[in-house]
Motif scaffolding. Structure first.
Motif, PDB file in Angstrom:
ATOM      1  N   PRO A  56     -28.141  26.591 -21.362  1.00 21.69           N
ATOM      2  CA  PRO A  56     -27.306  25.419 -21.685  1.00 21.69           C
ATOM      3  C   PRO A  56     -26.249  25.106 -20.629  1.00 21.69           C
ATOM      4  N   THR A  57     -25.720  26.136 -19.970  1.00 16.55           N
ATOM      5  CA  THR A  57     -24.679  25.896 -18.972  1.00 16.55           C
ATOM      6  C   THR A  57     -25.210  25.147 -17.745  1.00 16.55           C
ATOM      7  N   LEU A  58     -26.534  25.082 -17.605  1.00 14.20           N
ATOM      8  CA  LEU A  58     -27.134  24.370 -16.470  1.00 14.20           C
ATOM      9  C   LEU A  58     -27.565  22.953 -16.844  1.00 14.20           C
ATOM     10  N   HIS A  59     -27.202  22.509 -18.031  1.00 15.44           N
ATOM     11  CA  HIS A  59     -27.542  21.144 -18.451  1.00 15.44           C
ATOM     12  C   HIS A  59     -26.478  20.179 -17.940  1.00 15.44           C
ATOM     13  N   THR A  60     -26.376  20.107 -16.628  1.00 18.80           N
ATOM     14  CA  THR A  60     -25.403  19.251 -15.958  1.00 18.80           C
ATOM     15  C   THR A  60     -26.143  18.365 -14.957  1.00 18.80           C
ATOM     16  N   PRO A  61     -25.515  17.288 -14.465  1.00 12.96           N
ATOM     17  CA  PRO A  61     -26.184  16.399 -13.501  1.00 12.96           C
ATOM     18  C   PRO A  61     -26.718  17.121 -12.270  1.00 12.96           C
ATOM     19  N   MET A  62     -25.924  18.058 -11.717  1.00 14.15           N
ATOM     20  CA  MET A  62     -26.358  18.744 -10.493  1.00 14.15           C
ATOM     21  C   MET A  62     -27.694  19.456 -10.712  1.00 14.15           C
ATOM     22  N   TYR A  63     -27.825  20.140 -11.852  1.00 15.07           N
ATOM     23  CA  TYR A  63     -29.049  20.894 -12.111  1.00 15.07           C
ATOM     24  C   TYR A  63     -30.177  19.998 -12.615  1.00 15.07           C
ATOM     25  N   PHE A  64     -29.822  18.838 -13.164  1.00 14.76           N
ATOM     26  CA  PHE A  64     -30.847  17.838 -13.480  1.00 14.76           C
ATOM     27  C   PHE A  64     -31.556  17.397 -12.198  1.00 14.76           C
ATOM     28  N   PHE A  65     -30.768  17.122 -11.156  1.00 18.60           N
ATOM     29  CA  PHE A  65     -31.354  16.730  -9.870  1.00 18.60           C
ATOM     30  C   PHE A  65     -32.087  17.908  -9.219  1.00 18.60           C
ATOM     31  N   LEU A  66     -31.528  19.110  -9.357  1.00 18.57           N
ATOM     32  CA  LEU A  66     -32.188  20.284  -8.787  1.00 18.57           C
ATOM     33  C   LEU A  66     -33.538  20.526  -9.458  1.00 18.57           C
ATOM     34  N   ASN A  68     -35.478  18.223 -10.704  1.00 16.62           N
ATOM     35  CA  ASN A  68     -36.374  17.216 -10.133  1.00 16.62           C
ATOM     36  C   ASN A  68     -36.838  17.617  -8.736  1.00 16.62           C
ATOM     37  N   LEU A  69     -35.928  18.209  -7.950  1.00 11.79           N
ATOM     38  CA  LEU A  69     -36.288  18.659  -6.607  1.00 11.79           C
ATOM     39  C   LEU A  69     -37.335  19.773  -6.677  1.00 11.79           C
ATOM     40  N   SER A  70     -37.199  20.675  -7.633  1.00 15.74           N
ATOM     41  CA  SER A  70     -38.184  21.751  -7.797  1.00 15.74           C
ATOM     42  C   SER A  70     -39.549  21.180  -8.157  1.00 15.74           C
ATOM     43  N   ALA A  71     -39.573  20.172  -9.035  1.00 16.63           N
ATOM     44  CA  ALA A  71     -40.842  19.530  -9.392  1.00 16.63           C
ATOM     45  C   ALA A  71     -41.465  18.858  -8.173  1.00 16.63           C
ATOM     46  N   LEU A  72     -40.644  18.229  -7.348  1.00 22.27           N
ATOM     47  CA  LEU A  72     -41.141  17.599  -6.128  1.00 22.27           C
ATOM     48  C   LEU A  72     -41.718  18.626  -5.162  1.00 22.27           C
ATOM     49  N   ASP A 114     -38.025  12.709  -2.028  1.00 26.29           N
ATOM     50  CA  ASP A 114     -37.098  13.745  -1.552  1.00 26.29           C
ATOM     51  C   ASP A 114     -35.888  13.126  -0.864  1.00 26.29           C
ATOM     52  N   CYS A 115     -36.134  12.114  -0.021  1.00 24.86           N
ATOM     53  CA  CYS A 115     -35.036  11.456   0.702  1.00 24.86           C
ATOM     54  C   CYS A 115     -33.977  10.940  -0.261  1.00 24.86           C
ATOM     55  N   PHE A 116     -34.419  10.215  -1.275  1.00 21.10           N
ATOM     56  CA  PHE A 116     -33.475   9.600  -2.205  1.00 21.10           C
ATOM     57  C   PHE A 116     -32.855  10.631  -3.145  1.00 21.10           C
ATOM     58  N   LEU A 117     -33.623  11.640  -3.531  1.00 23.82           N
ATOM     59  CA  LEU A 117     -33.083  12.646  -4.441  1.00 23.82           C
ATOM     60  C   LEU A 117     -31.989  13.474  -3.772  1.00 23.82           C
ATOM     61  N   LEU A 118     -32.194  13.827  -2.507  1.00 19.21           N
ATOM     62  CA  LEU A 118     -31.155  14.549  -1.772  1.00 19.21           C
ATOM     63  C   LEU A 118     -29.889  13.706  -1.630  1.00 19.21           C
ATOM     64  N   VAL A 143     -26.969   7.008 -15.919  1.00 15.85           N
ATOM     65  CA  VAL A 143     -26.884   6.865 -14.458  1.00 15.85           C
ATOM     66  C   VAL A 143     -27.858   7.814 -13.775  1.00 15.85           C
ATOM     67  N   GLN A 144     -27.939   9.053 -14.251  1.00 14.79           N
ATOM     68  CA  GLN A 144     -28.868  10.022 -13.674  1.00 14.79           C
ATOM     69  C   GLN A 144     -30.299   9.513 -13.737  1.00 14.79           C
ATOM     70  N   ARG A 145     -30.699   9.024 -14.908  1.00 12.27           N
ATOM     71  CA  ARG A 145     -32.072   8.532 -15.076  1.00 12.27           C
ATOM     72  C   ARG A 145     -32.340   7.298 -14.233  1.00 12.27           C
ATOM     73  N   MET A 146     -31.320   6.435 -14.121  1.00 21.79           N
ATOM     74  CA  MET A 146     -31.490   5.247 -13.284  1.00 21.79           C
ATOM     75  C   MET A 146     -31.656   5.626 -11.816  1.00 21.79           C
ATOM     76  N   LEU A 147     -30.868   6.597 -11.343  1.00 27.07           N
ATOM     77  CA  LEU A 147     -30.990   7.041  -9.955  1.00 27.07           C
ATOM     78  C   LEU A 147     -32.390   7.590  -9.671  1.00 27.07           C
ATOM     79  N   VAL A 148     -32.909   8.389 -10.600  1.00 30.46           N
ATOM     80  CA  VAL A 148     -34.246   8.961 -10.416  1.00 30.46           C
ATOM     81  C   VAL A 148     -35.308   7.866 -10.485  1.00 30.46           C
ATOM     82  N   ALA A 149     -35.172   6.924 -11.430  1.00 31.31           N
ATOM     83  CA  ALA A 149     -36.156   5.850 -11.577  1.00 31.31           C
ATOM     84  C   ALA A 149     -36.188   4.950 -10.343  1.00 31.31           C
ATOM     85  N   VAL A 150     -35.003   4.585  -9.843  1.00 35.83           N
ATOM     86  CA  VAL A 150     -34.937   3.746  -8.634  1.00 35.83           C
ATOM     87  C   VAL A 150     -35.510   4.496  -7.433  1.00 35.83           C
TER      88      VAL A 150
END
Length: 315
Positions: A56-66, A68-72, A114-118, A143-150
């Motif tokens: 639960p402590t990793l349910h933050t925006p930074m780890y949400f993006f991380l 996604n990076l692992s999936a990529l 990867d470019c946009f996610l970083l 905002v997080q979901r919009m950034l990933v979708a865009v």
């Protein structure tokens, strides 16, 4: 692979990927090394994903993006390495023209993402450190979901543009690609029609896809560095620099190899160097990313310990 005269259709229906090594004795070694790297990469990134999901402590925006990076990273290595391993097992080095274009599309889709996610990760660190009072509202789940979708939409457009553009070229032989996967610079060298427009497109779109995000990342971290230096707590500065250092290491590896690959078109003598850079792009970078983030991040280490051992670390 007979040429079709008098039309503009692609005459070559199959391409030959020469691979990493010419000597048959070395091919089993290459197979074992790349199989091990593939399993380690997939396992490492899946572990990161699992840790983010269960802790639960990793349910933050930074780890949400991380996450996604692992999936990529899993997708990036899966696009190229399993097909290469299959060719080594079957001793068949050919790939159909359609499969080559598909590999090209998915590779550029994931690399563009990867470019946009970083960039999104750098923006997240900028808000967290430089704008802490408004961080939760500016980096909400929406905002997080919009950034990933865009990011996905832009990466898809980039990959489709290059795939459609190269499909307009004529390939009438030779059909040997001095690489272990299909990519733009190597295919440009095989075209029997002019690639000038395609190369200009690659430079132009590359500036938008890589140049603009890189400027944003550098700008974000200039502000971050200035803010971190003002933190009075030595422990606070250390934690901030550790988190940002991991991200900057990944950025340097990703952009360094990418610039080397695509900003030196027209150099046919550097094919072997291109193979080495290709290994970095498709294997080394996805392999290193989970190690970089887990080794330098105590929160991820504790979460990984919980996933792997079933209990929290004593630290």
């Amino acid at each position: 692979m007979e040429p079709e005269a008098g039309n503009n259709r692609t005459a070559v229906t199959e391409l030959i990927l020469l691979g990493l090594v010419d000597t048959e004795k070395l091919q089993p070694v290459v197979f074992v090394l790349f199989l091990f790297a593939y399993l380690l990469t997939v396992g490492g990134n899946l572990s990161i994903l699992a840790a983010i999901l269960v802790e639960p402590t990793l349910h933050t925006p930074m780890y949400f993006f991380l996450g996604n990076l692992s999936a990529l990273d899993i997708g990036c290595i899966t696009v190229t390495v399993p097909a290469m391993l299959g060719r080594l097992l079957s001793h068949k080095r050919t790939i159909s023209y359609e499969a080559c274009l598909s590999q090209l599309f998915f590779f550029h889709l994931l690399a563009g993402m990867d470019c946009f996610l970083l960039t999104a990760m750098a923006y997240d660190r900028f808000l967290a450190i430089c704008r802490p009072l408004t961080y939760s509202s500016r980096m909400s789940q929406m905002v997080q979901r919009m950034l990933v979708a865009v990011s996905w939409a832009c990466a898809f457009t980039n990959a489709l543009t290059h795939t459609v553009a190269i499909s307009t070229l004529n390939f009438c032989g030779p059909s040997e690609v001095n690489h272990f996967y299909c990519d733009l610079p190597q295919l440009f060298q095989l075209s029997c029609s002019s690639t000038q427009l395609n190369e200009l497109l690659l430079f132009g779109v590359g500036f938008i896809m890589a140049g603009a995000p890189l400027v944003l990342i550098i700008t974000s971290y200039i502000h971050v560095a200035a803010a971190v230096l003002q933190i009075r707590s030595a422990e606070g500065r250390k934690k901030a620099f550790s988190t940002c250092g991991s991200h900057l290491t990944v950025v340097c590896l990703f952009y360094g190899t990418g610039i080397f690959s695509y900003m030196r078109l027209g150099s046919e003598e550097a094919s072997d160097k291109d193979k080495g850079v290709g290994v970095f792009n498709t294997v080394i970078n996805p392999l290193l990313n989970p190690l970089i983030y887990s080794l330098r991040n105590p929160d991820v280490q504790r979460a990984l310990w919980r996933v792997l051992v079933g209990r929290r670390s004593l630290a």
